[in-house]
Write a protein that holds these residues in place. Structure first.
Motif, PDB file in Angstrom:
ATOM      1  N   PRO A 280       0.813  -1.223   0.000  1.00  0.00           N
ATOM      2  CA  PRO A 280       0.000   0.000   0.000  1.00  0.00           C
ATOM      3  C   PRO A 280       0.848   1.277   0.000  1.00  0.00           C
ATOM      4  CG  PRO A 280      -0.969  -1.612   1.459  1.00  0.00           C
ATOM      5  CD  PRO A 280       0.335  -2.196   1.004  1.00  0.00           C
ATOM      6  N   GLY A 281       0.510   2.177  -0.911  1.00  0.00           N
ATOM      7  CA  GLY A 281       1.241   3.439  -1.040  1.00  0.00           C
ATOM      8  C   GLY A 281       2.317   3.410  -2.101  1.00  0.00           C
ATOM      9  N   GLN A 282       2.786   2.236  -2.473  1.00  0.00           N
ATOM     10  CA  GLN A 282       3.806   2.129  -3.509  1.00  0.00           C
ATOM     11  C   GLN A 282       3.149   2.160  -4.888  1.00  0.00           C
ATOM     12  OE1 GLN A 282       5.963  -1.484  -2.637  1.00  0.00           O
ATOM     13  NE2 GLN A 282       7.202  -0.502  -1.060  1.00  0.00           N
ATOM     14  N   GLU A 283       3.842   2.767  -5.848  1.00  0.00           N
ATOM     15  CA  GLU A 283       3.301   2.834  -7.192  1.00  0.00           C
ATOM     16  C   GLU A 283       4.414   2.829  -8.232  1.00  0.00           C
ATOM     17  OE1 GLU A 283       1.610   6.637  -8.517  1.00  0.00           O
ATOM     18  OE2 GLU A 283       2.153   7.440  -6.531  1.00  0.00           O
ATOM     19  N   ILE A 284       4.020   2.495  -9.456  1.00  0.00           N
ATOM     20  CA  ILE A 284       4.926   2.522 -10.601  1.00  0.00           C
ATOM     21  C   ILE A 284       4.237   3.310 -11.707  1.00  0.00           C
ATOM     22  CG2 ILE A 284       6.019   1.142 -12.419  1.00  0.00           C
ATOM     23  CD1 ILE A 284       6.367  -1.108 -10.425  1.00  0.00           C
ATOM     24  N   ASP A 285       4.962   4.264 -12.251  1.00  0.00           N
ATOM     25  CA  ASP A 285       4.447   5.066 -13.359  1.00  0.00           C
ATOM     26  C   ASP A 285       5.589   5.231 -14.368  1.00  0.00           C
ATOM     27  OD1 ASP A 285       3.207   6.755 -15.102  1.00  0.00           O
ATOM     28  OD2 ASP A 285       2.980   8.439 -13.703  1.00  0.00           O
ATOM     29  N   VAL A 286       5.542   4.468 -15.441  1.00  0.00           N
ATOM     30  CA  VAL A 286       6.613   4.512 -16.442  1.00  0.00           C
ATOM     31  C   VAL A 286       6.000   4.566 -17.839  1.00  0.00           C
ATOM     32  CG1 VAL A 286       8.255   3.255 -14.997  1.00  0.00           C
ATOM     33  CG2 VAL A 286       6.823   1.996 -16.594  1.00  0.00           C
ATOM     34  N   LEU A 287       6.778   5.099 -18.768  1.00  0.00           N
ATOM     35  CA  LEU A 287       6.425   5.124 -20.182  1.00  0.00           C
ATOM     36  C   LEU A 287       7.516   4.376 -20.938  1.00  0.00           C
ATOM     37  CD1 LEU A 287       4.069   6.447 -21.832  1.00  0.00           C
ATOM     38  CD2 LEU A 287       5.713   8.219 -22.464  1.00  0.00           C
ATOM     39  N   MET A 288       7.129   3.497 -21.860  1.00  0.00           N
ATOM     40  CA  MET A 288       8.100   2.649 -22.570  1.00  0.00           C
ATOM     41  C   MET A 288       8.050   2.899 -24.063  1.00  0.00           C
ATOM     42  SD  MET A 288       7.018  -0.728 -20.469  1.00  0.00           S
ATOM     43  CE  MET A 288       5.450  -0.004 -20.041  1.00  0.00           C
ATOM     44  N   HIS A 289       9.204   2.910 -24.695  1.00  0.00           N
ATOM     45  CA  HIS A 289       9.310   2.978 -26.139  1.00  0.00           C
ATOM     46  C   HIS A 289       9.848   1.654 -26.664  1.00  0.00           C
ATOM     47  CE1 HIS A 289       9.381   7.646 -26.801  1.00  0.00           C
ATOM     48  NE2 HIS A 289       8.246   7.198 -26.283  1.00  0.00           N
ATOM     49  N   CYS A 290       9.077   1.020 -27.525  1.00  0.00           N
ATOM     50  CA  CYS A 290       9.510  -0.223 -28.166  1.00  0.00           C
ATOM     51  C   CYS A 290      10.018   0.101 -29.563  1.00  0.00           C
ATOM     52  CB  CYS A 290       8.348  -1.219 -28.272  1.00  0.00           C
ATOM     53  SG  CYS A 290       7.652  -1.700 -26.698  1.00  0.00           S
ATOM     54  N   VAL A 291      11.162  -0.472 -29.916  1.00  0.00           N
ATOM     55  CA  VAL A 291      11.731  -0.241 -31.238  1.00  0.00           C
ATOM     56  C   VAL A 291      12.039  -1.579 -31.896  1.00  0.00           C
ATOM     57  CG1 VAL A 291      12.718   1.965 -30.527  1.00  0.00           C
ATOM     58  CG2 VAL A 291      14.113  -0.104 -30.397  1.00  0.00           C
ATOM     59  N   LYS A 292      12.346  -1.516 -33.166  1.00  0.00           N
ATOM     60  CA  LYS A 292      12.676  -2.705 -33.950  1.00  0.00           C
ATOM     61  C   LYS A 292      14.168  -2.996 -33.828  1.00  0.00           C
ATOM     62  CE  LYS A 292      12.066  -4.457 -38.695  1.00  0.00           C
ATOM     63  NZ  LYS A 292      11.496  -4.114 -40.032  1.00  0.00           N
TER      64      LYS A 292
END
Length: 345
Positions: A203-215
């Motif tokens: 409780p209280g922990q979080e993950i907020d990430v953005l990912m870029h996938c490439v070839k």
């Protein structure tokens, strides 16, 4: 009937009690009198064949007959390292209060196979940090763990006490870049498997990430490899040099993998016969039995390769094989072009 003499040296790898014979290819032009070993395209086309033995959603087993070990190994290496896929290359961490360090989290995300056809995308230009709709897929992972107010007070089960305490690959959502919604109206870009555990939260922990996938290709990083396994082996050949009966037949059957040796009842006697040599792994257990080791000949057919291809799920295995063949053809064409460009003296 087992080949003998020159034919055996040319066509069979023989397994003995203490070693292996005829390991190296020797059928090059002029080495064997009376044999025409010069390259002939017509003869190759007549003898070469591909037989599909087993095809499943993520696995393919096929035979490739009539080629040299160098071509078979080139084909295997292309499957492992040169067929492109899409994978997470950059992770932008906006918030990560879990116990998993940012670097480890990024590494774990990078190894998650992404179900996206790489043939729809271009390679990203080196040095390009932003990415465009034609070379990048964007995913977001935003999740926070909370307490379950309805949980029983005496409960100690995290699944009952908390919401979102397990972060799975199914929590990754595709965020279209540019006009990708129009380019791919029917697309379902997502991780291949929904149940890959990424992290555990409280409780209280979080993950907020953005990912870029490439070839990319497996030669650059293993995360781009499209196969879990891609291997080959030579077709086993087991020859019984004389009839083996009764108790000896039962002992012989136990020396091989299940299904290789079967026992038939002929005129009241138990007689061993080779049912399916393909199933054997060649443990050479038979050579431990003095009464049997001289009655059995173990060999492998030199130009008969059994390929096993297991996809990670990004692309079907038959598509991977087709792409590997296309890449090999491209390599051959580039080599021919190089030869043509060299001035002749």
């Amino acid at each position: 009937m087992a080949p003998r003499g020159a034919d055996e040296m040319r066509d069979r790898v023989v397994l003995g009690e203490f070693g292996v014979r005829n390991v190296h290819t020797t059928d090059f032009p002029g080495n064997y009198p009376g044999y025409e070993d010069a390259w002939d395209q017509r003869r190759f086309e007549e003898t070469f064949r591909v037989d599909v033995i087993r095809e499943e959603e993520d696995a393919l087993e096929f035979d490739m007959v009539g080629i040299d070990a160098a071509i078979a190994n080139a084909f295997r290496r292309i499957l492992l390292a040169e067929v492109p896929t899409m994978a997470v290359e950059k992770v932008f961490v906006y918030n990560n209060t879990s116990i998993v360090q940012d670097e480890i989290l990024a590494h774990r995300l990078g190894l998650i196979p992404i179900r996206a056809d790489p043939r729809l995308f271009e390679y990203r230009n080196q040095g390009d940090q932003e990415g465009t709709e034609i070379d990048t897929l964007q995913f977001q992972l935003k999740i926070k763990c909370k307490r379950n107010p309805q949980a029983a007070k005496e409960s100690s089960d995290p699944d009952e006490l908390y919401f979102n305490h397990k972060v799975y690959s199914k929590d990754m959502t595709w965020v279209p870049l540019g006009n990708q919604t129009d380019l791919f109206p029917d697309a379902d870009f997502r991780p291949v498997h929904d149940d890959i555990l990424i992290a555990l939260l409280r409780p209280g922990q979080e993950i907020d990430v953005l990912m870029h996938c490439v070839k990319g290709i497996g030669k650059d990083h293993a995360k781009f490899s499209p196969v879990a396994t891609a291997s080959y082996r030579l077709l086993p050949e087991i020859t019984l040099l004389q009839p083996i009966e009764d108790e000896a037949a039962e002992t012989l059957q136990k020396c091989f993998s299940p299904g290789v040796i079967e026992i038939q009842n002929i005129n009241g006697k138990k007689v061993a016969r080779v049912a399916n040599a393909r199933l054997d792994t060649f443990s050479r257990e038979v050579f431990r039995h003095e009464g049997l080791k001289n009655l059995v000949r173990l060999a492998r057919v030199r130009n008969h390769y059994i390929f096993s291809v297991e996809s990670t799920g990004i692309l079907p295995p038959d598509v991977l094989v087709s792409e590997a063949i296309r890449i090999l053809m491209g390599k051959c064409q580039r080599f021919l072009n190089e030869l043509d460009s060299v001035p002749m003296e």
